[in-house]
Design an enzyme around this catalytic site. Structure first.
Site: not given
Ligand SMILES: Nc1ncnc2c1ncn2[C@@H]1O[C@H](COP(=O)(O)OP(=O)(O)OP(=O)(O)O)[C@@H](O)[C@H]1O
Length: 841
Positions: A92-93, A97, A141, A144-145, A374, A376
């Site tokens: 996560s984070g 996404t 996050n 977070s999705s 992701g 958890e």
């Molecule tokens: N390539 C990137 N460039 C800049 N910032 C990023 C990038 N990828 C992620 N982030 C930052 O990190 C944060 C978390 O990313 P994201 O929500 O995609 O994580 P995740 O793996 O989908 O988490 P979860 O599993 O909780 O949904 C985003 O809100 C963004 O601010």
């Protein structure tokens, strides 16, 4: 590419990643696998310039980038006519996404090439809508999705997007009614409460976030730093519009969200101290909820306070106990929200289907992007984490299958390939523990069906069944929990609520209540919920069974596609920009098996072709009619100077390392380009020649036309001037003639006038002579007469004769004068007439 590292150790990989990260290079390859280290700061590498830059290049040619993966998948799909999938994983984070969004953006941009068909717009709009309803701030996050999604972008064979499909997995329903400290409910509630207009606030009976039980349980988290909720609400409305949600639909959705929030505010109390029956503490909320849901208030009250059961032919109405009533209320809210989410996904899919092309049955190719929650591991993990981590186990297994391919080692042996085994963590046993009968999930389902079952009986069953299984442990202290040894580490799950969450379906009386709504939208929500639709007597499948089924379906889809892997890594736990935490990154590299992945990519032959396929694929590089045999292919390798360690030719197959495949692919690409250029050159020469001949012909035609025109013009000019000269000559001649005639006339006139004058003068003289003679005669007569008279009358004097003679003489002169002037006048007139006649001539 980490495969190119001279020394292959955990430390070397970590240092290389750290050094790149410091240079703001967040992407790194391991062969075709992409590692992304979340920088928590937006870098300027996603603008249209980069979209263009990464169009149609082999992987590894340019600096690693998420666009390159999308591009390679897109062109592989078109070239090999096979579906592709991009599996994004990470905790996560870690940026899954975000990476999905970049991929989808690039995949639609590649297809558009300047012609946005509209479906791309819907695809791009669907992301923010799903995020607003399915994402929430968690401790790890801010976005977070809380659901998994598989977005399949469908293409026509020409490469243009034809439609898309979104599959959602397991929305975290419990978040709707309860969030941990420093966490929030789904984004959409905060957007609505901050962004609604005054009119909307009144019509939806909106309050402040602090006034809702479902939002204020810790009273500590209503906004997130750097967030502009009003702007987010506007963005959401815009995205909903792009996906095709009409303003009336949006209103109905927001009204339902308000109803859910008000529902959460209902509080119960015991009617009397002794009695078990219950009452609602704040009945003023009921009319608001009933107005928003458009259901009868009494029916709503009944559904919230009493249970209707059927016993042998009898319908019993039993009041809920205090503790039960809260659960019923929450269950209703959760069911409503999850039905709404399902409906939104359903409607989005409907819009994405792009109905207008349905009758056309041309082949559809697709690229799927999997962004699943992701791994958890929280302080307290429950049923949701259990399902999420199980999904991650299956994805890791899928990754292992593709990267390490156990069966491949067997294949190496049978093909006579020299090979040293590489160890990796195989998680099949953990998956079997959870999903294969009679294991965790089936035991859970059994316990859900058993009326006397409790959390403890479930735990006891687990203990009995899995005694000695190294993948499950039980805490030493008597704690209602079990520990699973996942590939990413041990996770302790509390069994509390496991059974309830596994059978958390919409209750039949709530379904009946909502179906009685006068609002067609609320009724249609009930139609979407697969469970609400089932016949009441038939027991709906448990949540875990549904989840397993959808995971199996997903795996089937993935198995039929060519995979690309994107491994997201969280750079630091504090979400700080460009901060690289060694131990956190190393932990993730370890549990995702990155070191082994690099090793196997470096030493293993991840690519294999049958002889026929190899020759068919690379025939452009080979001499004409190279046979698909061992010797033919060996000869080809010998001539192409590939390092011998990069390939092996087996009995029936060719094995290549990723680097060598890329090298051959680059050579192939160059050769194809060269041939294309040659063909283009020839073709252009033919075209140019044709063009030249046409031009020359055209020039001749133009020249001929010009010359003939010029000659005609010249001729016309000459002819015209000749005519002018002739006309002038004629005029001159005419004038000369006229002058001669005038001269003649003048001469003749002159001559005739002379003659006439002479005749006139002669005539006049003759006349004068005549008249004189006559007068003299008459005078002589008169004289005679007078004489006679005088003689007769006495002598006439001489004096009288004198005057008579004078009179006669003057008479004679007068007459002569008159005749001369008459002659002159007539002569003048005649000469005038003559000269006029001459002039006329
Ligand atoms: N390539 C990137 N460039 C800049 N910032 C990023 C990038 N990828 C992620 N982030 C930052 O990190 C944060 C978390 O990313 P994201 O929500 O995609 O994580 P995740 O793996 O989908 O988490 P979860 O599993 O909780 O949904 C985003 O809100 C963004 O601010």
């Amino acid at each position: 590419d980490l495969c190119a590292l001279p020394e292959l150790t955990e430390r070397a990989i970590l240092e290389s990643l750290r050094a790149r990260f410091r240079q703001e290079k967040i992407y790194t390859y391991i062969g075709s696998i992409l590692i992304v280290i979340n920088p928590f700061q937006f870098l300027p590498i996603y603008n249209p310039k980069y979209v263009k830059l990464y169009d149609n290049h082999t992987l590894g040619k340019l600096e690693p980038h998420i666009y390159a993966v999308a591009d390679v998948a897109y062109h592989a799909m078109l070239q090999r006519r096979r579906n592709q999938c991009i599996v994004i994983s990470g905790e996560s984070g870690s940026g899954k996404t975000q990476s999905t969004n970049f991929l989808i953006h690039h995949l639609t941009a590649l297809s558009q090439k300047g012609f946005a068909s509209g479906v791309e717009q819907i695809i791009l709009g669907a992301g923010p809508v799903l995020e607003a309803f399915g994402n929430a701030k968690t401790a790890h996050n801010n976005n977070s999705s809380r659901f998994g999604k598989f977005i399949q972008v469908n293409y026509q064979e020409s490469g243009t997007v034809r439609g898309a499909y979104v599959e959602k997995y397991l929305l975290e329903k419990s978040r709707l009614v309860y969030q941990e400290h420093n966490e929030r409910n789904y984004h959409v509630f905060y957007y609505l409460l901050a962004g609604a207009s005054e009119e909307e606030r009144n019509s939806f009976h909106l309050l402040k976030p602090e006034e809702y039980h479902y939002l204020n349980q810790f009273n500590d988290c209503f906004t997130v730093e750097g967030e502009d909720l009003k702007h987010d609400f506007e963005r959401l409305q815009l995205a909903m519009e792009m996906v095709g949600f009409l303003p009336t639909t949006r209103k109905q959705i927001f009204s339902l969200l308000s109803a859910i929030l008000h529902l959460g505010n209902i509080r119960y109390k015991k009617k009397t101290y002794r009695d078990d029956s219950i009452d609602i503490c704040n009945p003023e909320v009921l009319p608001i909820v009933s107005e928003l849901l458009e259901v009868k208030e009494e029916m709503l009250l009944d559904a919230l306070t009493t249970r209707k059961t059927m016993t042998v032919g009898e319908r019993l109405i039993v009041p809920y106990k205090l503790a039960e009533a809260g659960t019923v209320r929450d269950s209703m809210a959760k069911s409503l929200y999850s039905a709404l989410f399902d409906w939104i996904v359903f409607r989005t899919n409907h819009a994405l289907l792009n109905n207008k092309d349905l009758e056309d049955d041309s082949k559809i190719l697709s690229i799927g992007v999997l962004d699943i929650f992701g791994f958890e591991d929280y302080e307290s993990n429950s049923f949701e984490q259990f399902c999420i981590n199980f999904a991650n186990e299956r994805l890791q297994h899928y990754f292992n299958q593709h990267i390490f391919k156990l069966e491949q080692q067997e294949e190496y042996r049978s093909e006579g390939i020299t090979w040293h085994n590489i160890d990796y963590i195989d998680n099949s046993a953990c998956i079997n523990l959870i999903s294969k009968k009679p294991t965790a999930l089936t035991l859970l389902d059994e316990e859900c069906n058993f009326p006397q079952a409790s959390n403890q009986t479930l735990l006891d069953k687990f203990k009995r069944q899995h005694e000695g299984n190294s993948y499950i442990e039980f805490p030493a202290v008597m704690e209602p929990a079990f520990i699973i040894r996942h590939y990413a580490g041990k996770v302790k799950y509390g069994v509390k609520d496991f059974r309830e969450k596994n059978t958390d379906h919409m209750r039949p009386d709530i379904v009946a209540l909502l179906k009685s709504s006068k609002n067609a939208f609320i009724c249609s929500l009930m139609g979407i919920d697969p469970v609400a639709n089932l016949h009441k007597k038939k027991k709906p499948p448990s949540i875990s069974a549904q989840f397993q089924a959808s995971l199996n379906k997903l795996m089937e889809t993935l198995d039929q596609s060519e995979p690309y892997f994107v491994k997201c890594i969280r750079s630091n736990a504090e979400k700080l920009p460009l901060r690289f935490n060694d131990s956190l990154v190393l932990r993730q590299l370890r549990y995702t098996g990155m070191l082994e992945t690099v090793r196997i990519r470096q030493s293993g032959y991840s690519i294999k072709y049958t002889f026929q396929d190899f020759v068919r694929h690379f025939h452009v590089l080979m001499p004409h009619s190279t046979p698909p045999t061992k010797s033919g292919i060996r000869e080809f390798f010998r001539r192409s100077h590939l390092p011998p360690a990069g390939y092996q030719v087996g009995h029936t197959m060719v094995f290549l390392r990723e680097a060598e495949r890329q090298r051959l692919q680059t050579l192939l690409h160059q050769e194809v380009l060269r041939r294309i250029v040659t063909l283009q050159r020839r073709f252009r020469a033919v075209l140019e020649r044709k063009h030249f001949v046409n031009m020359r012909q055209a020039a001749c035609i133009i020249q001929a036309a010009w010359r003939s025109y010029r000659e005609r013009r010249r001729f016309r000019q000459r002819r015209d001037s000749a005519v002018v000269i002739q006309r002038r000559w004629r005029l001159f001649c005419q004038r000369r003639c006229a002058a001669a005639v005038t001269v003649q006339a003048a001469w003749r006139g002159f001559r005739e006038r002379g003659r006439y004058r002479r005749v006139c003068a002669s005539v006049t003289r003759l006349q004068a002579l005549g008249r004189g003679y006559m007068a003299r005669l008459r005078f002589a007569e008169m004289k005679e007469e007078r004489k006679r008279l005088n003689t007769e009358q006495n002598q006439p004097s001489e004096m009288d004769v004198g005057p008579m003679e004078d009179l006669l003489a003057s008479e004679q002169a007068e007459k002569e004068e008159q005749s001369r002037s008459a002659d002159e006048t007539s002569h003048k007139n005649r000469s005038k007439r003559e000269s006029r006649r001459m002039r006329e001539l």
